[in-house]
Design a protein around this motif. Structure first.
Motif, PDB file in Angstrom:
ATOM      1  N   LEU A   1     -45.216 -85.429  22.239  1.00 35.21           N
ATOM      2  CA  LEU A   1     -44.085 -84.517  22.219  1.00 35.21           C
ATOM      3  C   LEU A   1     -43.057 -85.045  21.235  1.00 35.21           C
ATOM      4  O   LEU A   1     -42.665 -86.211  21.311  1.00 35.21           O
ATOM      5  CB  LEU A   1     -43.447 -84.400  23.607  1.00 35.21           C
ATOM      6  CG  LEU A   1     -44.338 -83.922  24.757  1.00 35.21           C
ATOM      7  CD1 LEU A   1     -43.519 -83.805  26.040  1.00 35.21           C
ATOM      8  CD2 LEU A   1     -44.992 -82.593  24.415  1.00 35.21           C
ATOM      9  N   ALA A   2     -42.634 -84.192  20.296  1.00 32.42           N
ATOM     10  CA  ALA A   2     -41.673 -84.591  19.263  1.00 32.42           C
ATOM     11  C   ALA A   2     -40.399 -83.773  19.398  1.00 32.42           C
ATOM     12  O   ALA A   2     -40.442 -82.577  19.712  1.00 32.42           O
ATOM     13  CB  ALA A   2     -42.280 -84.403  17.881  1.00 32.42           C
ATOM     14  N   PHE A   3     -39.280 -84.424  19.147  1.00 40.27           N
ATOM     15  CA  PHE A   3     -37.974 -83.783  19.261  1.00 40.27           C
ATOM     16  C   PHE A   3     -37.177 -83.976  17.976  1.00 40.27           C
ATOM     17  O   PHE A   3     -37.472 -84.862  17.175  1.00 40.27           O
ATOM     18  CB  PHE A   3     -37.210 -84.366  20.454  1.00 40.27           C
ATOM     19  CG  PHE A   3     -37.829 -84.027  21.787  1.00 40.27           C
ATOM     20  CD1 PHE A   3     -37.391 -82.943  22.514  1.00 40.27           C
ATOM     21  CD2 PHE A   3     -38.879 -84.795  22.282  1.00 40.27           C
ATOM     22  CE1 PHE A   3     -37.978 -82.624  23.735  1.00 40.27           C
ATOM     23  CE2 PHE A   3     -39.472 -84.491  23.496  1.00 40.27           C
ATOM     24  CZ  PHE A   3     -39.015 -83.395  24.229  1.00 40.27           C
ATOM     25  N   SER A   4     -36.168 -83.140  17.815  1.00 40.94           N
ATOM     26  CA  SER A   4     -35.408 -83.090  16.566  1.00 40.94           C
ATOM     27  C   SER A   4     -34.462 -84.270  16.373  1.00 40.94           C
ATOM     28  O   SER A   4     -34.039 -84.554  15.252  1.00 40.94           O
ATOM     29  CB  SER A   4     -34.588 -81.802  16.520  1.00 40.94           C
ATOM     30  OG  SER A   4     -33.564 -81.832  17.516  1.00 40.94           O
ATOM     31  N   GLY A   5     -34.104 -84.932  17.454  1.00 43.21           N
ATOM     32  CA  GLY A   5     -33.082 -85.976  17.382  1.00 43.21           C
ATOM     33  C   GLY A   5     -31.761 -85.503  17.961  1.00 43.21           C
ATOM     34  O   GLY A   5     -30.859 -86.305  18.195  1.00 43.21           O
TER      35      GLY A   5
ATOM     36  N   ILE B   1     -43.217 -94.760  23.197  1.00 43.45           N
ATOM     37  CA  ILE B   1     -41.987 -94.177  22.671  1.00 43.45           C
ATOM     38  C   ILE B   1     -41.758 -94.678  21.259  1.00 43.45           C
ATOM     39  O   ILE B   1     -41.835 -95.883  20.995  1.00 43.45           O
ATOM     40  CB  ILE B   1     -40.789 -94.536  23.565  1.00 43.45           C
ATOM     41  CG1 ILE B   1     -41.067 -94.128  25.018  1.00 43.45           C
ATOM     42  CG2 ILE B   1     -39.508 -93.893  23.052  1.00 43.45           C
ATOM     43  CD1 ILE B   1     -40.017 -94.596  26.002  1.00 43.45           C
ATOM     44  N   SER B   2     -41.489 -93.766  20.347  1.00 48.63           N
ATOM     45  CA  SER B   2     -41.247 -94.155  18.955  1.00 48.63           C
ATOM     46  C   SER B   2     -39.933 -94.911  18.836  1.00 48.63           C
ATOM     47  O   SER B   2     -39.067 -94.834  19.717  1.00 48.63           O
ATOM     48  CB  SER B   2     -41.209 -92.911  18.059  1.00 48.63           C
ATOM     49  OG  SER B   2     -40.120 -92.071  18.407  1.00 48.63           O
ATOM     50  N   ALA B   3     -39.773 -95.633  17.733  1.00 48.46           N
ATOM     51  CA  ALA B   3     -38.572 -96.445  17.525  1.00 48.46           C
ATOM     52  C   ALA B   3     -37.300 -95.609  17.537  1.00 48.46           C
ATOM     53  O   ALA B   3     -36.253 -96.059  18.021  1.00 48.46           O
ATOM     54  CB  ALA B   3     -38.687 -97.210  16.202  1.00 48.46           C
ATOM     55  N   ASP B   4     -37.375 -94.385  17.031  1.00 52.93           N
ATOM     56  CA  ASP B   4     -36.178 -93.532  17.003  1.00 52.93           C
ATOM     57  C   ASP B   4     -36.009 -92.725  18.287  1.00 52.93           C
ATOM     58  O   ASP B   4     -35.077 -91.938  18.421  1.00 52.93           O
ATOM     59  CB  ASP B   4     -36.202 -92.595  15.789  1.00 52.93           C
ATOM     60  CG  ASP B   4     -37.386 -91.640  15.793  1.00 52.93           C
ATOM     61  OD1 ASP B   4     -38.151 -91.612  16.799  1.00 52.93           O
ATOM     62  OD2 ASP B   4     -37.570 -90.926  14.785  1.00 52.93           O
TER      63      ASP B   4
END
Length: 204
Positions: free
Chosen positions: A75-79, A12-15
């Motif tokens: 998998l990437a998400f917008s935030g 999991i990325s930091a953000d």
């Protein structure tokens, strides 16, 4: 908390907007072929574009499904996604890119998709029954030991074949021991009223 079935790790990325899944090396489709990151990326892309709203809406803030290598997908998400979004979408069934290249996702068909889970759809009678059984009988390969059963659409089974299990009996809890056979609605805008058994597939 989720336990990975196809995925052995997730980073999991930091953000918390990026989730990188590493697939288990033993992940296979029922036909013995490798289940790869291409299949995972295809799944999330097609479900966002053409899936039933129950599947596409949680993917609204997904910005990409990137193949890192044959066994790794990100998998990437917008935030703007909710904190529980990844827990929802990680449980989605993974679809075979090769199989759906020959069977259009949004077409009407009575052919059970290629799966990867412990149970396999053996035959379908439209609007009547779905017959399922173990891929590998227990105890030889970790199957459930489930004898072949027929899910009877919309009916109880009093007086019927001993293999028959009423769809209504499962959904309202009158038949026990079938909690693993989660019945989902159709994936796309067309298809069977009961399009697949969740356990016919594995989620991430």
């Amino acid at each position: 908390t989720l336990y990975g079935l196809l995925a052995e790790t997730v980073t999991i990325s930091a953000d918390r907007n990026s989730f990188t899944f590493r697939l288990r090396p033993e992940a296979r489709w029922h036909d013995g072929t490798w289940l790869t990151a291409q299949d995972v990326a295809f799944t999330y892309t097609i479900l966002k574009e053409k899936g039933h709203p129950q599947l596409s809406l949680p993917l609204a803030e997904m910005t990409g499904a990137q193949v890192v290598d044959p066994a790794t997908v990100r998998l990437a998400f917008s935030g703007k996604q909710s904190s529980s979004t990844i827990l929802t979408v990680a449980a989605y069934p993974i679809l075979s890119k090769a199989w759906f290249s020959e069977h259009p996702f949004d077409s009407s068909q009575l052919v059970a998709p290629l799966g990867s889970g412990p149970y396999k759809v053996q035959r379908v009678s439209a609007g009547q029954t779905i017959e399922i059984g173990d891929v590998i009988p227990a105890p030889a390969g970790g199957g459930s030991g489930l004898d072949p059963v027929r899910i009877v659409h919309g009916h109880d089974t009093a007086g019927g074949d001993e293999r028959d299990v009423g769809l209504g009996e499962i959904l309202d809890g009158r038949r026990h021991g079938y909690s693993g056979l989660q019945l989902d609605g159709q994936l796309g805008d067309k298809g069977l009223a009961i399009d697949f058994l969740q356990e016919h597939f594995h989620g991430a």
